[in-house]
Design a protein around this motif. Structure first.
Motif, short mmCIF file in Angstrom:
data_model
loop_
_atom_site.label_atom_id
_atom_site.label_comp_id
_atom_site.label_asym_id
_atom_site.label_seq_id
_atom_site.Cartn_x
_atom_site.Cartn_y
_atom_site.Cartn_z
N ASN A 56 36.95 -21.84 -58.41
CA ASN A 56 38.14 -22.50 -58.65
C ASN A 56 38.73 -22.69 -59.50
O ASN A 56 40.08 -23.32 -59.80
CB ASN A 56 37.65 -23.92 -57.53
N GLN A 57 38.08 -23.35 -60.33
CA GLN A 57 38.95 -22.43 -62.05
C GLN A 57 40.13 -21.96 -62.25
O GLN A 57 40.93 -22.51 -62.96
CB GLN A 57 37.32 -22.67 -63.29
N ILE A 60 42.57 -22.35 -59.64
CA ILE A 60 43.34 -22.41 -59.79
C ILE A 60 44.40 -22.87 -61.82
O ILE A 60 45.33 -22.94 -61.67
CB ILE A 60 42.58 -24.35 -60.21
N LYS A 61 43.80 -22.49 -62.69
CA LYS A 61 44.39 -21.47 -63.69
C LYS A 61 45.10 -20.63 -63.58
O LYS A 61 46.47 -20.50 -63.65
CB LYS A 61 43.64 -20.73 -64.87
N GLN A 65 45.26 -22.20 -54.74
CA GLN A 65 44.73 -23.53 -53.81
C GLN A 65 43.14 -23.22 -54.11
O GLN A 65 42.49 -22.17 -53.41
CB GLN A 65 45.18 -23.75 -52.62
N ALA A 66 42.15 -23.75 -54.75
CA ALA A 66 41.25 -24.08 -55.07
C ALA A 66 40.49 -24.08 -53.37
O ALA A 66 40.95 -24.15 -52.77
CB ALA A 66 40.54 -25.20 -55.55
#
Length: 120
Positions: A56-57, A60-61, A65-66
């Protein structure tokens, strides 16, 4: 995802690469589909949820969408961490909650499918 490398220097287990197939659906009116993410250099000492946090990191970067997933205590007590992993509720390990599932349960090169619980 741009990097697709999962690196956590605080762990020291064996490293594996997997392909995640994740069910994505914006809402109940829009038809869902699986999206595929190649993930590299995962420490096998990481829990499944820690792996998802790291994925997820990167998402997002990258402006994506996570992956949404439920969790609360992350200690195997509450049972709120729910997802179906490779067709099994909470993953392939018997009597193990999703948060207690570790990446050492998977092999290098595995395809891991993640989807929500479904009702009929």
């Amino acid at each position: 995802m741009k990097n697709n490398r999962i690196k956590d220097n605080s762990m020291s287990g064996k490293r594996i690469n997997i392909t995640l197939k994740v069910w994505r659906q914006s809402n109940s009116k829009i038809r869902g589909k699986f999206e595929t993410y190649p993930i590299y250099d995962i420490d096998t000492d990481a829990s499944f949820l820690e792996m998802l946090d790291m994925v997820n990191q990167d998402l997002i970067k990258s402006g994506k969408q996570a992956i949404a997933f439920d969790h609360d205590c992350r200690e195997g007590i509450c049972g709120s961490c729910g997802a179906v992993v490779n067709g099994y509720a909470h993953g392939p390990e018997d009597q193990t909650t999703l948060c207690q599932l570790h990446m050492r349960s998977f092999n290098d090169g595995d395809q891991v499918t993640i989807e929500p619980f479904r009702s009929r």
